[in-house]
Motif scaffolding. Structure first.
Motif, PDB file in Angstrom:
ATOM      1  N   SER A  82      -1.635  -3.983   6.969  1.00  0.00           N
ATOM      2  CA  SER A  82      -0.665  -3.345   6.068  1.00  0.00           C
ATOM      3  C   SER A  82      -0.227  -4.319   4.996  1.00  0.00           C
ATOM      4  CB  SER A  82       0.558  -2.876   6.859  1.00  0.00           C
ATOM      5  OG  SER A  82       1.567  -2.403   5.984  1.00  0.00           O
ATOM      6  N   ASP A 107       0.350  -7.728   6.723  1.00  0.00           N
ATOM      7  CA  ASP A 107       0.717  -7.780   8.129  1.00  0.00           C
ATOM      8  C   ASP A 107      -0.467  -7.298   8.945  1.00  0.00           C
ATOM      9  OD1 ASP A 107       3.406  -8.522   7.608  1.00  0.00           O
ATOM     10  OD2 ASP A 107       3.841  -6.438   7.088  1.00  0.00           O
ATOM     11  N   ASP A 130       2.588  -3.883   3.343  1.00  0.00           N
ATOM     12  CA  ASP A 130       4.038  -3.813   3.218  1.00  0.00           C
ATOM     13  C   ASP A 130       4.778  -3.521   4.525  1.00  0.00           C
ATOM     14  OD1 ASP A 130       3.343  -1.184   3.665  1.00  0.00           O
ATOM     15  OD2 ASP A 130       3.911  -0.481   1.662  1.00  0.00           O
ATOM     16  N   GLY A 131       4.043  -3.382   5.630  1.00  0.00           N
ATOM     17  CA  GLY A 131       4.672  -3.066   6.898  1.00  0.00           C
ATOM     18  C   GLY A 131       5.029  -1.601   7.069  1.00  0.00           C
ATOM     19  N   ARG A 132       4.715  -0.767   6.073  1.00  0.00           N
ATOM     20  CA  ARG A 132       5.029   0.657   6.137  1.00  0.00           C
ATOM     21  C   ARG A 132       3.775   1.521   6.233  1.00  0.00           C
ATOM     22  NH1 ARG A 132      10.306   1.908   4.374  1.00  0.00           N
ATOM     23  NH2 ARG A 132      11.484   0.089   3.642  1.00  0.00           N
ATOM     24  N   SER A 133       2.784   1.184   5.451  1.00  0.00           N
ATOM     25  CA  SER A 133       1.532   1.939   5.440  1.00  0.00           C
ATOM     26  C   SER A 133       0.450   1.090   6.107  1.00  0.00           C
ATOM     27  CB  SER A 133       1.131   2.265   3.993  1.00  0.00           C
ATOM     28  OG  SER A 133      -0.113   2.924   3.948  1.00  0.00           O
ATOM     29  N   TRP A 134      -0.188   1.672   7.152  1.00  0.00           N
ATOM     30  CA  TRP A 134      -1.131   0.910   7.961  1.00  0.00           C
ATOM     31  C   TRP A 134      -2.513   1.546   7.942  1.00  0.00           C
ATOM     32  CZ3 TRP A 134       0.161  -3.647  10.413  1.00  0.00           C
ATOM     33  CH2 TRP A 134       1.520  -3.968  10.419  1.00  0.00           C
TER      34      TRP A 134
END
Length: 204
Positions: A22, A2, A24-28
């Motif tokens: 990212s 992402d 997974d959309g959680r860790s950026w």
């Protein structure tokens, strides 16, 4: 991956366009600053550098915004390596980008207002850019008669000014909306059946 776009600040309160990625959309993770691509460094204190919108299209991803108060389009194949694909005139900004009927369209506005030096004023007006591939962009001209290729500024322009801020495909058309900004202006709607002729249908 992402991607998220936006802007970052340096110690002098200048802003620069910025990209985070990212898996997974959680860790950026934010990409390293690159003034040559994203702005900041040696610019005026009032320079605007930001990415306002990003979309999947063209070579992979396309983002729009401004660098140094100049409308800017960025392109990337992977969300990590970015290049500037378009730079506009001074005092112009891009605010949205969409894919419609196999082409990309970006919109925004241009103009300048100086309350202390009104002789320098440049009336605000909409911008529409079109591209086949996200790398080469064409700025559409002003349309001066109904149905002409280009962008209709409105019958009451420049007395009533407005800029485009958002786009959406709707049935067999593409519709753009605009409204008051920091320069004032009037709410307005533009419609196009072919992406080439943009008719102002709402607002004054």
């Amino acid at each position: 991956h992402d991607e998220v776009d936006g802007r970052s600040h340096n110690g002098d309160s200048q802003t620069g366009a910025a990209v985070w990625t990212s898996p997974d959309g959680r860790s950026w993770t934010r990409l390293p600053d690159d003034p040559a691509v994203f702005g900041i460094g040696g610019q005026a204190a009032n320079a605007t550098n930001w990415m306002q919108a990003v979309i999947a299209g063209g070579p992979g991803l396309v983002a729009v915004g401004a660098v140094g108060n100049e409308a800017t389009v960025w392109a990337s194949a992977d969300g990590v390596e970015w290049v500037r694909a378009f730079s506009g005139r001074e005092w112009s900004w891009l605010t949205d980008v969409v894919v419609w009927e196999g082409r990309l369209y970006a919109v925004g506005f241009t103009g300048y207002m100086d309350r202390n030096q009104p002789e320098l004023d440049d009336p605000y007006r909409p911008i529409v850019l079109a591209s086949e591939d996200g790398r080469a962009w064409e700025a559409l001209p002003q349309a001066t008669v109904p149905g002409q290729r280009g962008v209709d500024f409105g019958a009451s322009w420049p007395a009533v000014q407005a800029g485009l801020v958002a786009l959406t495909p709707y049935e067999a058309e593409i519709v753009g909306v605009g409204g008051p900004g920091w320069f004032g202006g009037s709410p307005a709607v533009w419609r196009s059946e072919d992406g080439a002729a943009w008719v102002r249908t709402g607002g004054r």
